[in-house]
Design a protein around this motif. Sequence first.
Motif, PDB file in Angstrom:
ATOM      1  N   SER A 187      42.519 163.762  68.146  1.00 26.16           N
ATOM      2  CA  SER A 187      42.939 163.325  66.810  1.00 26.16           C
ATOM      3  C   SER A 187      42.830 164.468  65.820  1.00 26.16           C
ATOM      4  CB  SER A 187      42.062 162.150  66.355  1.00 26.16           C
ATOM      5  OG  SER A 187      42.420 161.738  65.045  1.00 26.16           O
ATOM      6  N   ASN A 192      47.778 163.197  61.974  1.00 27.64           N
ATOM      7  CA  ASN A 192      47.901 162.317  60.815  1.00 27.64           C
ATOM      8  C   ASN A 192      47.355 162.956  59.539  1.00 27.64           C
ATOM      9  OD1 ASN A 192      48.948 159.673  61.893  1.00 27.64           O
ATOM     10  ND2 ASN A 192      47.141 159.868  63.203  1.00 27.64           N
ATOM     11  N   ASP A 193      47.534 162.206  58.440  1.00 28.72           N
ATOM     12  CA  ASP A 193      46.856 162.476  57.172  1.00 28.72           C
ATOM     13  C   ASP A 193      47.125 163.872  56.618  1.00 28.72           C
ATOM     14  OD1 ASP A 193      45.357 161.687  55.024  1.00 28.72           O
ATOM     15  OD2 ASP A 193      43.410 162.061  55.960  1.00 28.72           O
ATOM     16  N   GLU A 211      43.256 164.963  61.820  1.00 27.63           N
ATOM     17  CA  GLU A 211      43.364 164.221  60.568  1.00 27.63           C
ATOM     18  C   GLU A 211      43.128 165.150  59.385  1.00 27.63           C
ATOM     19  OE1 GLU A 211      41.044 160.678  60.400  1.00 27.63           O
ATOM     20  OE2 GLU A 211      41.546 160.046  62.437  1.00 27.63           O
TER      21      GLU A 211
END
Length: 222
Positions: free
Chosen positions: A93, A125-126, A95
């Motif tokens: 992940s 993401n983000d 982020e």
Amino acid sequence: MNRLLALVATLCLSATLLAGPVTIQPNQPDATESIAAALEQAGTNGGGEIYLPAGTYRITRTLQIPGGVVLRGENRAATRLVVPKESTFPVLSLEGVRDVIIRNLTIAQEGEISRNSKGVGIAVNDGSRFILVENVATKGFSVGFGVGRLDKAECQNLVFRGCRAEYSRTFGFDFNNCREVLVDGCYSYYNWLDGFKFRKKTRDITLRGGEASYNGTSRFEI
């Protein structure tokens, strides 16, 4: 296109300037904490390289990738990150980070391929920026490579090169809320819905080479 190619060159150059890599021992009963500790230390140091030699690495929770980190395996066939069957978490992940390279490994679920596969191989993401994912394969998730799926902030300046997604329950590559993306020589086979999906404010996408074949429900073979 030229800006994205310059991004690749810059990221690869930055990788050569890092201190020697931290090497993780393969074939442990559970490699999660070893890799997580190395990633956390690299993040504290403002960047670093984690090397995964040939072998299998069992992962039982999400590994958060900090900014400035290179995570690389021996090659896509030799270095395998595996998670328990039907795990629901994203394996890697990113982020809100920048300047990350992930290359030369496969991420897969254990056991037989299932139409009930869950989780995400790599989730970006983000508002993450300046990301290079190269020679990475995913097999047996809900989504192989997911970008901007949380729909928080726009991700941009992303390069996926020589990647491969197979047997995803929905999409091999799922792009949302992102821009300035190069998808170069990537392949997507036997995914339940689409091989490549572009939606939700996705723009400035360059596709070069690669292939998407045998996708869709009638082509999902197990």
